[in-house]
Design a protein around this motif. Structure first.
Motif, PDB file in Angstrom:
ATOM      1  N   LEU A  97       0.811  -1.220   0.000  1.00  0.00           N
ATOM      2  CA  LEU A  97       0.000   0.000   0.000  1.00  0.00           C
ATOM      3  C   LEU A  97       0.840   1.264   0.000  1.00  0.00           C
ATOM      4  CD1 LEU A  97      -2.827  -1.033   2.511  1.00  0.00           C
ATOM      5  CD2 LEU A  97      -3.041  -0.737   0.032  1.00  0.00           C
ATOM      6  N   GLN A  98       2.143   1.135   0.239  1.00  0.00           N
ATOM      7  CA  GLN A  98       3.018   2.316   0.273  1.00  0.00           C
ATOM      8  C   GLN A  98       3.960   2.388  -0.931  1.00  0.00           C
ATOM      9  OE1 GLN A  98       4.398   3.350   4.487  1.00  0.00           O
ATOM     10  NE2 GLN A  98       3.753   1.234   4.760  1.00  0.00           N
ATOM     11  N   LEU A  99       3.751   1.527  -1.918  1.00  0.00           N
ATOM     12  CA  LEU A  99       4.561   1.572  -3.131  1.00  0.00           C
ATOM     13  C   LEU A  99       4.108   2.731  -4.025  1.00  0.00           C
ATOM     14  CD1 LEU A  99       4.718  -2.189  -4.214  1.00  0.00           C
ATOM     15  CD2 LEU A  99       6.490  -0.880  -3.033  1.00  0.00           C
ATOM     16  N   GLY A 100       5.054   3.357  -4.662  1.00  0.00           N
ATOM     17  CA  GLY A 100       4.711   4.360  -5.665  1.00  0.00           C
ATOM     18  C   GLY A 100       4.156   3.703  -6.914  1.00  0.00           C
ATOM     19  N   ASP A 101       3.481   4.470  -7.754  1.00  0.00           N
ATOM     20  CA  ASP A 101       2.842   3.915  -8.957  1.00  0.00           C
ATOM     21  C   ASP A 101       3.857   3.282  -9.906  1.00  0.00           C
ATOM     22  OD1 ASP A 101       0.385   4.681  -8.044  1.00  0.00           O
ATOM     23  OD2 ASP A 101       0.316   6.550  -9.201  1.00  0.00           O
ATOM     24  N   ASN A 102       5.010   3.912 -10.101  1.00  0.00           N
ATOM     25  CA  ASN A 102       6.010   3.379 -11.026  1.00  0.00           C
ATOM     26  C   ASN A 102       6.574   2.055 -10.532  1.00  0.00           C
ATOM     27  OD1 ASN A 102       5.742   5.530 -12.788  1.00  0.00           O
ATOM     28  ND2 ASN A 102       7.384   6.726 -11.815  1.00  0.00           N
ATOM     29  N   VAL A 103       6.828   1.972  -9.237  1.00  0.00           N
ATOM     30  CA  VAL A 103       7.351   0.735  -8.649  1.00  0.00           C
ATOM     31  C   VAL A 103       6.305  -0.376  -8.754  1.00  0.00           C
ATOM     32  CG1 VAL A 103       8.134  -0.368  -6.510  1.00  0.00           C
ATOM     33  CG2 VAL A 103       8.880   1.953  -7.070  1.00  0.00           C
ATOM     34  N   ALA A 104       5.061  -0.037  -8.469  1.00  0.00           N
ATOM     35  CA  ALA A 104       3.987  -1.036  -8.520  1.00  0.00           C
ATOM     36  C   ALA A 104       3.814  -1.588  -9.918  1.00  0.00           C
ATOM     37  CB  ALA A 104       2.689  -0.414  -8.023  1.00  0.00           C
TER      38      ALA A 104
ATOM     39  N   ALA B 185      17.370  -7.896  -9.524  1.00  0.00           N
ATOM     40  CA  ALA B 185      18.274  -7.004 -10.249  1.00  0.00           C
ATOM     41  C   ALA B 185      18.114  -7.165 -11.767  1.00  0.00           C
ATOM     42  CB  ALA B 185      19.716  -7.296  -9.835  1.00  0.00           C
ATOM     43  N   GLU B 186      17.960  -8.416 -12.215  1.00  0.00           N
ATOM     44  CA  GLU B 186      17.840  -8.670 -13.653  1.00  0.00           C
ATOM     45  C   GLU B 186      16.563  -8.087 -14.245  1.00  0.00           C
ATOM     46  OE1 GLU B 186      18.043 -12.878 -14.024  1.00  0.00           O
ATOM     47  OE2 GLU B 186      20.205 -13.014 -13.621  1.00  0.00           O
ATOM     48  N   ARG B 187      15.473  -8.112 -13.487  1.00  0.00           N
ATOM     49  CA  ARG B 187      14.163  -7.713 -14.010  1.00  0.00           C
ATOM     50  C   ARG B 187      13.700  -6.356 -13.504  1.00  0.00           C
ATOM     51  NH1 ARG B 187      11.050 -13.599 -13.199  1.00  0.00           N
ATOM     52  NH2 ARG B 187      12.640 -14.854 -14.263  1.00  0.00           N
ATOM     53  N   ASP B 188      14.539  -5.666 -12.736  1.00  0.00           N
ATOM     54  CA  ASP B 188      14.216  -4.342 -12.199  1.00  0.00           C
ATOM     55  C   ASP B 188      12.912  -4.362 -11.407  1.00  0.00           C
ATOM     56  OD1 ASP B 188      14.607  -1.641 -11.685  1.00  0.00           O
ATOM     57  OD2 ASP B 188      13.555  -1.003 -13.504  1.00  0.00           O
ATOM     58  N   LEU B 189      12.821  -5.294 -10.461  1.00  0.00           N
ATOM     59  CA  LEU B 189      11.635  -5.427  -9.616  1.00  0.00           C
ATOM     60  C   LEU B 189      11.899  -4.808  -8.245  1.00  0.00           C
ATOM     61  CD1 LEU B 189      10.823  -9.165 -10.460  1.00  0.00           C
ATOM     62  CD2 LEU B 189       9.842  -7.124 -11.516  1.00  0.00           C
ATOM     63  N   ASN B 190      10.889  -4.733  -7.423  1.00  0.00           N
ATOM     64  CA  ASN B 190      11.031  -4.237  -6.049  1.00  0.00           C
ATOM     65  C   ASN B 190      10.998  -5.429  -5.095  1.00  0.00           C
ATOM     66  OD1 ASN B 190      11.026  -1.840  -4.146  1.00  0.00           O
ATOM     67  ND2 ASN B 190       9.254  -2.971  -3.404  1.00  0.00           N
ATOM     68  N   PHE B 191      12.061  -5.604  -4.315  1.00  0.00           N
ATOM     69  CA  PHE B 191      12.148  -6.743  -3.398  1.00  0.00           C
ATOM     70  C   PHE B 191      11.392  -6.430  -2.105  1.00  0.00           C
ATOM     71  CE2 PHE B 191      13.910  -9.671  -0.337  1.00  0.00           C
ATOM     72  CZ  PHE B 191      14.164 -10.821  -1.077  1.00  0.00           C
ATOM     73  N   ILE B 192      10.473  -7.298  -1.743  1.00  0.00           N
ATOM     74  CA  ILE B 192       9.757  -7.146  -0.478  1.00  0.00           C
ATOM     75  C   ILE B 192      10.196  -8.266   0.442  1.00  0.00           C
ATOM     76  CG2 ILE B 192       7.505  -7.092   0.667  1.00  0.00           C
ATOM     77  CD1 ILE B 192       6.339  -5.838  -1.784  1.00  0.00           C
ATOM     78  N   HIS B 193      11.018  -7.915   1.390  1.00  0.00           N
ATOM     79  CA  HIS B 193      11.609  -8.906   2.295  1.00  0.00           C
ATOM     80  C   HIS B 193      10.542  -9.432   3.255  1.00  0.00           C
ATOM     81  CE1 HIS B 193      14.532 -10.789   4.963  1.00  0.00           C
ATOM     82  NE2 HIS B 193      15.442 -10.578   4.028  1.00  0.00           N
TER      83      HIS B 193
END
Length: 402
Positions: A61-68, A137-145
């Motif tokens: 819910l706190q991700l920016g639109d571009n990251v999402a 890193a390869e796919r430019d994703l956001n890691f959620i630990h």
């Protein structure tokens, strides 16, 4: 980097209406069994059957639109993956989950059913995590630990916030430790609301990552084994979650496998609820260390209920064997007609149920004119079993357990 009560309260506001506010119920029977005053928080009633939804959703819910739009990725032994996959699908966010190859099938299946791209790599969480970071890193994703993240910890802390709203006078919170996210969030809440409340960490003896770090050892290279608490089978606790949780924890207890198994069986038989091994860890602590909790008001968290049905059946059967309600005996006698009928009649008249009979006439331990047969029977309890064995012995059929 720190975590505050206000962070957890803000997370609770975000989550309101998106997750279940699960009940906290007093258990009279578990209180009688353990000697503590037991209150149970049923997080297995979340849609994905685990508390992990809280931290995952608070982060999404706190991700920016571009990251999402690019999507998110995580490594998880199961429950974080399901919570993340379910809520990401609700929010229209692409999600990839890397899971260890030995993850229970039910968790893999359910994660895929929520729309996630599941990658099965690695023998444990740590190996799966390395793969997830590479793909990130390869796919430019956001890691959620799953635990080493402040937003995740704040979401998990809402469990304790609800518990102490419902029962403010709880005295002890035994909390499972895997990577440390749950205990970091819950301890922050507990100690902020009541400095005298005890926070007790609970770890599998096979994976004492938090305990090792408390002793100055980073990671537990010798750890491992087939624990049924695979959800908290982590070799290295999170650095951030450890730094937050350590000053707030009163002690950490290590739990052996039989206590996990008994706790799962008790939840099933007493509370009529399905619990996975890690989800039963707090109750397992009461069973393993009753003197630590005797007479105190204890809040237990059922962290999850995603257990493989075959494993659950095995655990329940093993508990019957421990209680001597399921017993196998061996009898050697003359190979003559009526022998088995006589033995069966004695067992039946004593009120036991014969499950299985196996003959063996070829064993060299048996006389040439004799027969050996094994009887598996269901009894009321250990005393009933002994009464049946005594009756067989008096009748001339001395048994021995196998």
């Amino acid at each position: 980097m720190t975590l505050s009560l206000d962070d957890v309260r803000a997370a609770a506001d975000r989550l309101k209406g998106h997750i279940e506010r699960t009940p906290l119920r007093h258990s009279r029977t578990l209180s009688e069994i353990t000697g503590a005053e037991v209150w149970v928080k049923f997080e297995n009633l979340q849609f994905t059957a685990a508390y992990k939804e809280r931290g995952a959703l608070n982060t999404l819910l706190q991700l920016g639109d571009n990251v999402a739009k690019r999507g998110v990725i995580a490594a998880s032994a199961g429950n974080h993956s399901q919570g993340l996959a379910y809520h990401a699908a609700r929010l229209g966010i692409p999600v990839t989950i890397v899971m260890p190859r030995n993850t229970p099938f039910v968790k893999v299946q359910q994660t895929r059913a929520h729309g996630a791209n599941v990658v099965l790599e690695g023998e444990n969480y740590d190996e799966a995590s390395a793969v997830a970071y590479r793909l990130c890193a390869e796919r430019d994703l956001n890691f959620i630990h799953p635990f080493n993240d402040l937003q995740v910890m704040a979401g998990q802390g809402t469990v304790a916030l609800e518990m102490l709203e419902d029962q403010p006078d709880l005295e002890v919170l035994p909390i499972p430790i895997g990577g440390g996210g749950l205990i970091a969030g819950c301890a922050t809440v507990a100690k902020s609301l009541n400095a005298n409340i005890q926070v007790v960490g609970v770890e599998p003896a096979m994976y004492p990552s938090f305990t090792a770090k408390m002793r100055g050892v980073n990671g537990t290279p010798g750890a491992g084994g087939a624990t049924i608490a695979e959800g908290i089978a982590v070799k290295s606790v999170g650095e951030l979650s450890y730094s937050i949780a350590r000053p707030l924890i009163d002690e950490v207890l290590l739990i052996e496998e039989p206590h996990f198994e008994r706790a799962v069986a008790l939840y099933c038989n007493v509370e009529k609820t399905v619990v996975e091994g890690a989800g039963a860890a707090s109750l397992a602590a009461l069973l393993a260390y009753p003197s630590h909790f005797a007479g105190k008001k204890v809040g237990l968290i059922i962290t999850g209920g995603n257990i493989d049905t075959r494993l659950l059946a095995s655990v329940l059967t093993r508990e019957l064997i421990r209680d001597q309600r399921l017993v196998s005996i061996r009898i050697i006698g003359d190979d003559r007609p009526g022998l088995l009928a006589n033995v069966s009649a004695i067992i039946g008249n004593m009120g036991a149920n014969i499950i299985e009979v196996a003959h063996n006439r070829l064993s060299l331990d048996v006389p040439a004119k004799g027969a050996e047969f094994d009887v598996t029977m269901e009894t009321r309890d250990a005393q009933h079993t002994q009464e049946i064995m005594d009756a067989l012995r008096v009748a001339g059929y001395p048994p021995r357990t196998i």
